[in-house]
Design an enzyme around this catalytic site. Sequence first.
Site, PDB file in Angstrom:
ATOM      1  N   CYS A 116       0.839  -1.192   0.000  1.00  0.00           N
ATOM      2  CA  CYS A 116       0.000   0.000   0.000  1.00  0.00           C
ATOM      3  C   CYS A 116       0.879   1.250   0.000  1.00  0.00           C
ATOM      4  O   CYS A 116       2.035   1.222   0.384  1.00  0.00           O
ATOM      5  CB  CYS A 116      -0.953   0.059   1.179  1.00  0.00           C
ATOM      6  SG  CYS A 116      -2.087  -1.320   1.309  1.00  0.00           S
TER       7      CYS A 116
ATOM      8  N   ARG B   9       5.541  -0.711  -4.532  1.00  0.00           N
ATOM      9  CA  ARG B   9       5.134  -1.320  -3.270  1.00  0.00           C
ATOM     10  C   ARG B   9       4.051  -2.369  -3.454  1.00  0.00           C
ATOM     11  O   ARG B   9       3.770  -3.152  -2.548  1.00  0.00           O
ATOM     12  CB  ARG B   9       4.646  -0.234  -2.303  1.00  0.00           C
ATOM     13  CG  ARG B   9       5.739   0.711  -1.855  1.00  0.00           C
ATOM     14  CD  ARG B   9       5.195   1.862  -1.038  1.00  0.00           C
ATOM     15  NE  ARG B   9       4.657   1.432   0.242  1.00  0.00           N
ATOM     16  CZ  ARG B   9       5.363   1.336   1.359  1.00  0.00           C
ATOM     17  NH1 ARG B   9       6.644   1.612   1.354  1.00  0.00           N
ATOM     18  NH2 ARG B   9       4.804   0.968   2.476  1.00  0.00           N
TER      19      ARG B   9
ATOM     20  N   TRP C 189      -3.373  -2.447  -1.362  1.00  0.00           N
ATOM     21  CA  TRP C 189      -3.099  -3.880  -1.468  1.00  0.00           C
ATOM     22  C   TRP C 189      -4.156  -4.572  -0.615  1.00  0.00           C
ATOM     23  O   TRP C 189      -4.212  -4.390   0.587  1.00  0.00           O
ATOM     24  CB  TRP C 189      -1.699  -4.185  -0.959  1.00  0.00           C
ATOM     25  CG  TRP C 189      -1.331  -5.641  -0.967  1.00  0.00           C
ATOM     26  CD1 TRP C 189      -1.695  -6.583  -0.074  1.00  0.00           C
ATOM     27  CD2 TRP C 189      -0.495  -6.293  -1.918  1.00  0.00           C
ATOM     28  NE1 TRP C 189      -1.150  -7.795  -0.390  1.00  0.00           N
ATOM     29  CE2 TRP C 189      -0.403  -7.651  -1.524  1.00  0.00           C
ATOM     30  CE3 TRP C 189       0.189  -5.880  -3.068  1.00  0.00           C
ATOM     31  CZ2 TRP C 189       0.345  -8.577  -2.243  1.00  0.00           C
ATOM     32  CZ3 TRP C 189       0.926  -6.813  -3.763  1.00  0.00           C
ATOM     33  CH2 TRP C 189       1.007  -8.144  -3.363  1.00  0.00           C
TER      34      TRP C 189
ATOM     35  N   ASN D 135      -2.829   2.570   5.829  1.00  0.00           N
ATOM     36  CA  ASN D 135      -1.998   1.384   5.603  1.00  0.00           C
ATOM     37  C   ASN D 135      -1.964   0.579   6.887  1.00  0.00           C
ATOM     38  O   ASN D 135      -1.888   1.144   7.980  1.00  0.00           O
ATOM     39  CB  ASN D 135      -0.564   1.778   5.232  1.00  0.00           C
ATOM     40  CG  ASN D 135      -0.434   2.316   3.830  1.00  0.00           C
ATOM     41  OD1 ASN D 135      -1.386   2.297   3.052  1.00  0.00           O
ATOM     42  ND2 ASN D 135       0.750   2.805   3.498  1.00  0.00           N
ATOM     43  N   GLY D 136      -1.974  -0.748   6.767  1.00  0.00           N
ATOM     44  CA  GLY D 136      -1.899  -1.592   7.952  1.00  0.00           C
ATOM     45  C   GLY D 136      -3.118  -2.482   8.091  1.00  0.00           C
ATOM     46  O   GLY D 136      -3.913  -2.635   7.167  1.00  0.00           O
TER      47      GLY D 136
ATOM     48  N   GLU E 222      19.030 -17.824  -2.267  1.00  0.00           N
ATOM     49  CA  GLU E 222      18.716 -16.523  -2.849  1.00  0.00           C
ATOM     50  C   GLU E 222      18.515 -16.618  -4.359  1.00  0.00           C
ATOM     51  O   GLU E 222      17.622 -15.989  -4.919  1.00  0.00           O
ATOM     52  CB  GLU E 222      19.825 -15.521  -2.518  1.00  0.00           C
ATOM     53  CG  GLU E 222      19.636 -14.144  -3.123  1.00  0.00           C
ATOM     54  CD  GLU E 222      18.397 -13.410  -2.630  1.00  0.00           C
ATOM     55  OE1 GLU E 222      18.048 -12.378  -3.220  1.00  0.00           O
ATOM     56  OE2 GLU E 222      17.774 -13.872  -1.647  1.00  0.00           O
TER      57      GLU E 222
ATOM     58  N   LYS F 127      15.105 -15.508  -6.366  1.00  0.00           N
ATOM     59  CA  LYS F 127      15.086 -14.553  -7.480  1.00  0.00           C
ATOM     60  C   LYS F 127      14.340 -15.144  -8.673  1.00  0.00           C
ATOM     61  O   LYS F 127      13.577 -14.457  -9.348  1.00  0.00           O
ATOM     62  CB  LYS F 127      16.510 -14.188  -7.898  1.00  0.00           C
ATOM     63  CG  LYS F 127      17.182 -13.218  -6.974  1.00  0.00           C
ATOM     64  CD  LYS F 127      16.542 -11.830  -7.081  1.00  0.00           C
ATOM     65  CE  LYS F 127      16.792 -11.040  -5.816  1.00  0.00           C
ATOM     66  NZ  LYS F 127      15.998 -11.466  -4.665  1.00  0.00           N
TER      67      LYS F 127
ATOM     68  N   GLU G  85      10.361 -15.532  -7.865  1.00  0.00           N
ATOM     69  CA  GLU G  85       9.561 -14.340  -7.608  1.00  0.00           C
ATOM     70  C   GLU G  85       9.350 -13.486  -8.840  1.00  0.00           C
ATOM     71  O   GLU G  85       8.338 -12.782  -8.932  1.00  0.00           O
ATOM     72  CB  GLU G  85      10.145 -13.514  -6.464  1.00  0.00           C
ATOM     73  CG  GLU G  85      11.476 -12.853  -6.705  1.00  0.00           C
ATOM     74  CD  GLU G  85      11.991 -12.128  -5.470  1.00  0.00           C
ATOM     75  OE1 GLU G  85      11.198 -11.827  -4.571  1.00  0.00           O
ATOM     76  OE2 GLU G  85      13.213 -11.859  -5.405  1.00  0.00           O
TER      77      GLU G  85
ATOM     78  N   HIS H 253      17.858 -37.809   0.265  1.00  0.00           N
ATOM     79  CA  HIS H 253      16.827 -37.933   1.298  1.00  0.00           C
ATOM     80  C   HIS H 253      15.473 -37.463   0.777  1.00  0.00           C
ATOM     81  O   HIS H 253      14.694 -36.862   1.518  1.00  0.00           O
ATOM     82  CB  HIS H 253      17.238 -37.167   2.554  1.00  0.00           C
ATOM     83  CG  HIS H 253      18.485 -37.696   3.184  1.00  0.00           C
ATOM     84  ND1 HIS H 253      18.507 -38.787   4.020  1.00  0.00           N
ATOM     85  CD2 HIS H 253      19.777 -37.296   3.057  1.00  0.00           C
ATOM     86  CE1 HIS H 253      19.752 -39.031   4.399  1.00  0.00           C
ATOM     87  NE2 HIS H 253      20.543 -38.140   3.828  1.00  0.00           N
TER      88      HIS H 253
ATOM     89  N   LYS I   6       7.087  -4.602  -2.153  1.00  0.00           N
ATOM     90  CA  LYS I   6       8.468  -4.315  -1.780  1.00  0.00           C
ATOM     91  C   LYS I   6       8.674  -4.390  -0.275  1.00  0.00           C
ATOM     92  O   LYS I   6       9.622  -5.005   0.197  1.00  0.00           O
ATOM     93  CB  LYS I   6       8.852  -2.915  -2.286  1.00  0.00           C
ATOM     94  CG  LYS I   6      10.289  -2.516  -1.978  1.00  0.00           C
ATOM     95  CD  LYS I   6      11.266  -3.408  -2.716  1.00  0.00           C
ATOM     96  CE  LYS I   6      12.703  -3.026  -2.451  1.00  0.00           C
ATOM     97  NZ  LYS I   6      13.635  -4.009  -3.018  1.00  0.00           N
TER      98      LYS I   6
END
Length: 622
Positions: free
Chosen positions: A2, A27, A76, A112-113, A495, A499, A502, A518, A617
């Site tokens: 948001c 964002r 969002w 926001n929140g 990482e 990448k 996403e 395993h 973000k």
Amino acid sequence: MCGIVGYTGGQQAAPVLLKGLEKLEYRGYDSAGLAVRDGERPAEVVKATGKLINLAEMTDEGRAIAGTCGIGHTRWATHGAPSKVNAHPHVSGNCSGSGSGTVESGVTGVHNGIIENYQELHEKLERNGYSFYSETDTEVVIKLVDYYYKKYQVGPIDAIAKTMVRVRGSYALALMFQDYPGEIYVARKDSPMIIGVTEGETFVASDVPAILNYTRNVYYIGNLEMGRLTPGQAVFYDLNGDVVEKEPTEIKWDAEAAEKGGFEHFMMKEIYEQPKAVRDTVNSVVQDGALDFSAVGLTDEEICGYSQIYIAACGSAYHVGLVAQYVLEDMTQIPVRVELASEFRYRHMRLDPKALVIVISQSGETADSLAALRAAKDAGLATLAIVNVVGSSIAREADKVFYTLAGPEISVATTKAYSAQLVATYLIAMKMGQARGTVTEQRLQEMIKALEELPEKIERILEEKERIQWFASKLVNDSNVFFIGRGLDFAISMEGSLKMKEISYIHSEAYAAGELKHGTISLIEDGTLVIGVLTQNDLFEKTVSNMVECQSRGAYLMGLTNYGNYNVEETADFTVYIPKTEQYFTPSLAVVPLQLLGYYLSVSKGLDVDKPRNLAKSVTVE
């Protein structure tokens, strides 16, 4: 997640708000809206679903809405599906429709929140004659402010304070009251918010890029604080209504730092900015060939008193923590535990009272990381934050702060901030090893030299990006990719996998190579891509053997290794080389080809590289 923008001053507000919201698109959002006031006239509210361009077209780039005071929002969805009716701003009036148009309302606001007790408050307000047009928790909190404002016949600050005491959850609120033209009221708890002031103009935003074109002098509103914003002035209050004195902070970034600068995407620009981010972060504590941690505040005496280190972080920052675990334990002989911040905060484990808790967050506002920090402080533990944003919540609340100097990072997929965080953890390990006598002066000088050479070596990797681009074009139709490695190589595989998944939406997973037998190896079939990371000399042959095991089951292999290990080509179908460096620091080089691979895969598939679906973000809510 948001975005909030607000403006009061002499300009037409709507174009300013739209430009600010555009800077916050990274964002993540699913709808957007504006509320603008022209003098004493009621607020004009306009909302749209989808991209911000839809809102801009509805308002003729903001020119169709007159007024010099307003608030804007990109949403969002949390409570309530993405829709025009659920989009912000919300109003306190009992609207039967979406809340758009000229609104005869006491209070108009954005948020926001997450309000955790919104259902309880919803019922309370219904009993007092309020009805609701949306499914959002935001409408509930806006109407609660209106309720206290009218019931107690108090001013905006007192009404907001009563609301804050009643509400549970996280929020950044920007509100306009019908009775107070030209003024914006703000409040904050656990969600980021900054206030920018220049001559005759005042701005509010949830992140710095939204207001960089207008001012670099900002105030950070504290937790459980409120503010009254008028043109060119901001006054802050605590919950008792007492004035809180604040000093402005100057943002060192310039507006151009948050622009693409000729690159097609922010992500590629930020990949190319990694040498500078690494160099600047190293130079922040390396002075004349020696480590100077005076700005961080970490003393040798304190370092020698730590018997345990906990690292709490989320996402890519958690992967930094995995690298740091290996490096710190080797250099300091202190046991290290790395925890997902979202798990650490709810674990009821015995914490070593002599431990140091390191919290890593680019934004300094990550909700779970902030909660982990507070849990550590409540337990009486020493805390150190590694953050990129000066004045952020985590930076303000931690005992000590190591600031990474990556500058603004816009792409959702982190690159340069991750690299700066890696370097910060190396430097902390070196400092702690020096203080505890586990790193000799000669060894320290060797590592400082290796760190100073990293930027040039990253640049050398970037010069060969076309090979990775070619390889990525062959993988567009892949549906599963596996990364394997051991030790530090496993941490960097984590990482690389993130990448890829996403931004290219290809399912990828990273496994410790020794765990293949395993269960994981059952997933390998003809044509499955397996990427082996092989930068650690003592583990090289074992990982090669694991790659051969995958190859014998039909896997297609990519190897990522150091120059000189040319025998990898005998096993792998495609090999990428990185310059040799101090083995502790190979993750800083090995990550770059994996960033490029994910980037070019996303581009080849025609996806939105900088704003991947369903991601944001800065994750400022649970």
